[in-house]
Structure formats: C-alpha cells, structure tokens
Design a protein around this motif. Structure first.
Motif, mmCIF file in Angstrom:
data_model
loop_
_atom_site.group_PDB
_atom_site.id
_atom_site.type_symbol
_atom_site.label_atom_id
_atom_site.label_comp_id
_atom_site.label_asym_id
_atom_site.label_seq_id
_atom_site.Cartn_x
_atom_site.Cartn_y
_atom_site.Cartn_z
ATOM 1 N N TYR A 1 20.233 16.564 41.073
ATOM 2 C CA TYR A 1 19.889 17.679 40.192
ATOM 3 C C TYR A 1 18.794 17.266 39.205
ATOM 4 N N ASP A 2 18.924 16.073 38.658
ATOM 5 C CA ASP A 2 17.900 15.561 37.743
ATOM 6 C C ASP A 2 16.536 15.520 38.435
ATOM 7 N N TYR A 3 16.508 15.105 39.688
ATOM 8 C CA TYR A 3 15.251 15.072 40.458
ATOM 9 C C TYR A 3 14.690 16.479 40.615
ATOM 10 N N PHE A 4 15.541 17.435 40.974
ATOM 11 C CA PHE A 4 15.087 18.819 41.137
ATOM 12 C C PHE A 4 14.511 19.381 39.834
ATOM 13 N N MET A 5 15.059 18.924 38.701
ATOM 14 C CA MET A 5 14.607 19.427 37.403
ATOM 15 C C MET A 5 13.427 18.630 36.854
ATOM 16 N N GLY A 6 12.882 17.705 37.657
ATOM 17 C CA GLY A 6 11.728 16.936 37.225
ATOM 18 C C GLY A 6 12.062 15.751 36.359
ATOM 19 N N GLY A 7 13.336 15.313 36.362
ATOM 20 C CA GLY A 7 13.737 14.187 35.544
ATOM 21 C C GLY A 7 13.427 12.847 36.185
ATOM 22 N N LYS A 8 13.720 11.782 35.462
ATOM 23 C CA LYS A 8 13.432 10.420 35.919
ATOM 24 C C LYS A 8 14.691 9.570 36.075
ATOM 25 N N ASP A 9 15.863 10.163 35.836
ATOM 26 C CA ASP A 9 17.108 9.403 35.917
ATOM 27 C C ASP A 9 17.703 9.522 37.322
ATOM 28 N N ASN A 10 16.965 9.007 38.301
ATOM 29 C CA ASN A 10 17.434 9.060 39.682
ATOM 30 C C ASN A 10 16.901 7.844 40.427
ATOM 31 N N PHE A 11 17.539 7.546 41.560
ATOM 32 C CA PHE A 11 17.205 6.366 42.348
ATOM 33 C C PHE A 11 16.671 6.773 43.716
ATOM 34 N N ALA A 12 16.243 5.775 44.484
ATOM 35 C CA ALA A 12 15.628 6.054 45.783
ATOM 36 C C ALA A 12 16.560 6.843 46.694
ATOM 37 N N ALA A 13 17.843 6.498 46.696
ATOM 38 C CA ALA A 13 18.793 7.221 47.548
ATOM 39 C C ALA A 13 18.909 8.686 47.133
ATOM 40 N N ASP A 14 18.860 8.943 45.828
ATOM 41 C CA ASP A 14 18.915 10.315 45.340
ATOM 42 C C ASP A 14 17.677 11.089 45.761
ATOM 43 N N ARG A 15 16.512 10.447 45.633
ATOM 44 C CA ARG A 15 15.270 11.130 45.981
ATOM 45 C C ARG A 15 15.195 11.413 47.477
ATOM 46 N N GLY B 1 32.418 34.442 19.277
ATOM 47 C CA GLY B 1 33.265 33.751 18.318
ATOM 48 C C GLY B 1 33.802 32.411 18.769
ATOM 49 N N ILE B 2 33.440 31.962 19.962
ATOM 50 C CA ILE B 2 33.915 30.664 20.435
ATOM 51 C C ILE B 2 33.180 29.552 19.694
ATOM 52 N N ARG B 3 33.948 28.591 19.204
ATOM 53 C CA ARG B 3 33.370 27.460 18.468
ATOM 54 C C ARG B 3 33.747 26.116 19.092
ATOM 55 N N GLN B 4 34.483 26.159 20.216
ATOM 56 C CA GLN B 4 34.899 24.946 20.905
ATOM 57 C C GLN B 4 34.552 25.085 22.387
ATOM 58 N N PHE B 5 33.929 24.062 22.952
ATOM 59 C CA PHE B 5 33.478 24.110 24.338
ATOM 60 C C PHE B 5 33.879 22.820 25.037
ATOM 61 N N ILE B 6 34.375 22.944 26.266
ATOM 62 C CA ILE B 6 34.642 21.801 27.133
ATOM 63 C C ILE B 6 33.773 21.977 28.374
ATOM 64 N N ASP B 7 32.766 21.127 28.502
ATOM 65 C CA ASP B 7 31.799 21.216 29.594
ATOM 66 C C ASP B 7 32.206 20.210 30.672
ATOM 67 N N VAL B 8 32.826 20.709 31.740
ATOM 68 C CA VAL B 8 33.403 19.854 32.779
ATOM 69 C C VAL B 8 32.369 19.642 33.891
ATOM 70 N N GLY B 9 32.079 18.364 34.167
ATOM 71 C CA GLY B 9 31.033 18.063 35.142
ATOM 72 C C GLY B 9 29.667 18.317 34.554
ATOM 73 N N CYS B 10 29.437 17.773 33.370
ATOM 74 C CA CYS B 10 28.252 18.124 32.579
ATOM 75 C C CYS B 10 26.952 17.631 33.193
ATOM 76 N N GLY B 11 26.981 16.529 33.939
ATOM 77 C CA GLY B 11 25.749 15.983 34.495
ATOM 78 C C GLY B 11 24.917 15.282 33.443
ATOM 79 N N LEU B 12 23.761 14.790 33.871
ATOM 80 C CA LEU B 12 22.880 14.059 32.961
ATOM 81 C C LEU B 12 22.342 14.962 31.865
ATOM 82 N N PRO B 13 22.265 14.456 30.639
ATOM 83 C CA PRO B 13 21.731 15.269 29.540
ATOM 84 C C PRO B 13 20.301 15.708 29.819
#
Length: 274
Positions: A23-37, A72-84
């Motif tokens: 996903y990071d690769y698809f979004m133009g990020g740099k946090d990926n390795f050769a196998a991911d690419r 009005g929600i002030r609390q969030f649980i992001d499950v499977g958040c992935g790389l920032p």
C-alpha cells in the motif's frame, strides 16, 4: 463465547511481501522493500487502477473520520492502521475535535515501531502491536485502556483490514466482538474491496495475494467478497446514510478520481443504538 484462534507473533522478513508496505508503494511512499515492489508491480499488471483506488480509500477514511468527529466521537481505535502517512486518523479527528484520542493497532512490528517513533511525544495517541484476529487481546491491552474509556462512545475503524481474513465466519466474529464491546452511541466503520465490478481481475489478485503469502488463513479464498457478503458485517448496527456504498459515493465532497466502475471498494459506517 467461542475462543479466537491462538496466534503466533508476526515476525519481520523483508523477503516476504507485506500488505502495508505494498500500500505504501501504491501511495508513492518509500517504506517498502524489493519483495513488496515486485508484488505491487504484479498486482498493477492485473489492475492498473490500484493506486487510484488507494487514494480514494484514503479520501473515504478522511470523510468517515470527519463525520464521526462531527457526530461527537472523541475516541478512535484504528485496527490495521498500516504505515503512517499524511492525514492520519488523529490529525483528521483533531481538525474537528482537538481533544480526540486515537489508538492505532497493527500486527506488523515494522509498522508499530515506525508509528511509535513518530507519535512518541503525543500523549493522546498510542500504537500497539496486536492481531485483529484476536480482538480480546486488543480490547484488553493496557495501553488501549489507559487512553480509551470503553464506557464512553468510541469509533472502531476497520479500513481495508477484513480483506486479509479469508474466513467469513471469523471476519464476522471479529466485527461482532468489537460491536459487543462498545457502548450505545459508538460506531464501526468498514471499507472493503469487492469482486462485483471486476470479477476476473479480483480473482487473479486474490490468487496473487494468497500465493505470495500476503494473505494467510485457514481458508483459501479464490475471490474477493461481494458487496452482499459485506452487508452482514453491519448486523446489530444502524447504517448511517447513504449506507454501504462504493466509497466515492459515501458523502462525497469533491470530484471522484475515476469512472463509475474504476473503484471496486465499498464502505459504510454503522452506529450502535442499543
């Protein structure tokens, strides 16, 4: 209550492609390795629209989180958040409600270490390493309970995470466990790619992800779920308007990136009323 499967901790192996890094690769990020690419390029051969779909998925996340904060929600649980990335949940929520608290959950130790480093000075966020296939572990985690009061309304975010759970019954139990743990006034938000619009391409993608070890489970899926198969995940919840729809159609606030058949992902937000 039926026990969830006992899980082994996910190790780090840069030679095995990882969904978050793809996903990071698809979004133009740099946090990926050769196998991911390599895996990403194979996926692009089957569905060149994937980077655009990732962008639309991010736009859905932004709209859903803004809606929840406005509600009005002030609390969030992001499950499977992935790389920032830019526009993380805590940033979006706090643009509406500055005091919002967010717990990020991922089972990838690289994701967790990276996120913890970025957020170490933020007292209203936490990052925990846990597997969504064991929601009880997540809900009982001391860092979550230090930040999130489950006696108050909370939003559980499952954005493109259930797709990696091949077993339908297990995926439904995961959502049901989170639904049962939250109080009335809470919400569950889900997005999920589906096979309805591009069945041939999505079947090939399912095989690629399974054979490459990107998705694992006791059951092999030869095809992505359909939109109709996602709808039961919202059992026991009231879908807010416009319901479960293709993500560009969920409360749009700008021009869509692709044509009507180019984004084969659906999303919705359900409210727990009782």
């Amino acid at each position: 209550m039926t026990a969830f499967p006992r899980l082994e901790p996910l190790g780090f192996d840069p030679k095995i492609p990882n969904e978050a890094r793809i996903y990071d690769y698809f979004m133009g990020g740099k946090d990926n390795f050769a196998a991911d690419r390599k895996a990403a390029r194979q996926a692009l051969d089957l569905a060149p629209e994937l980077p655009m779909m990732c962008q639309e998925g991010r736009r859905f996340l932004e709209r859903a989180v803004r809606y929840l904060a406005d509600a009005g929600i002030r609390q969030f649980i992001d499950v499977g958040c992935g790389l920032p990335t830019q526009g993380n949940v805590h940033e979006i929520a706090r643009a509406v409600a500055p005091g919002s608290r967010v717990v990020y959950v991922d089972n990838d130790p690289v994701v967790v270490v990276h996120a913890q480093a970025l957020l170490e000075d933020d007292e209203r966020t936490a990052v925990i390493e846990a597997d969504m296939r064991d929601p009880d572990q997540i809900l009982a985690h001391p860092r979550l309970n230090k930040l999130i009061d489950l006696r108050e309304p909370v939003a559980v975010l499952l954005f493109f995470t259930l797709i990696v759970i091949p077993e339908d019954e297990l995926a439904a139990r995961i959502v049901g466990r989170f639904r049962d743990a939250i109080v009335p006034g809470s919400h569950v938000a889900i997005s999920h790619s589906v096979s309805d619009l591009r069945p041939e391409a999505t079947a090939k993608l399912a095989a690629l992800y399974q054979d490459g070890g990107i998705v694992s489970g006791h059951t092999r899926r030869d095809q992505l779920r359909t939109k109709a198969e996602i709808e039961p995940f919202f059992d026991g919840l009231s879908l807010v308007e416009p319901g479960l729809v293709y993500i560009p159609e969920w409360r749009p606030d700008g021009e869509r990136l692709g044509g009507p058949d180019a984004v084969w992902s659906v999303g919705g937000v359900g409210r727990k009323d009782a």
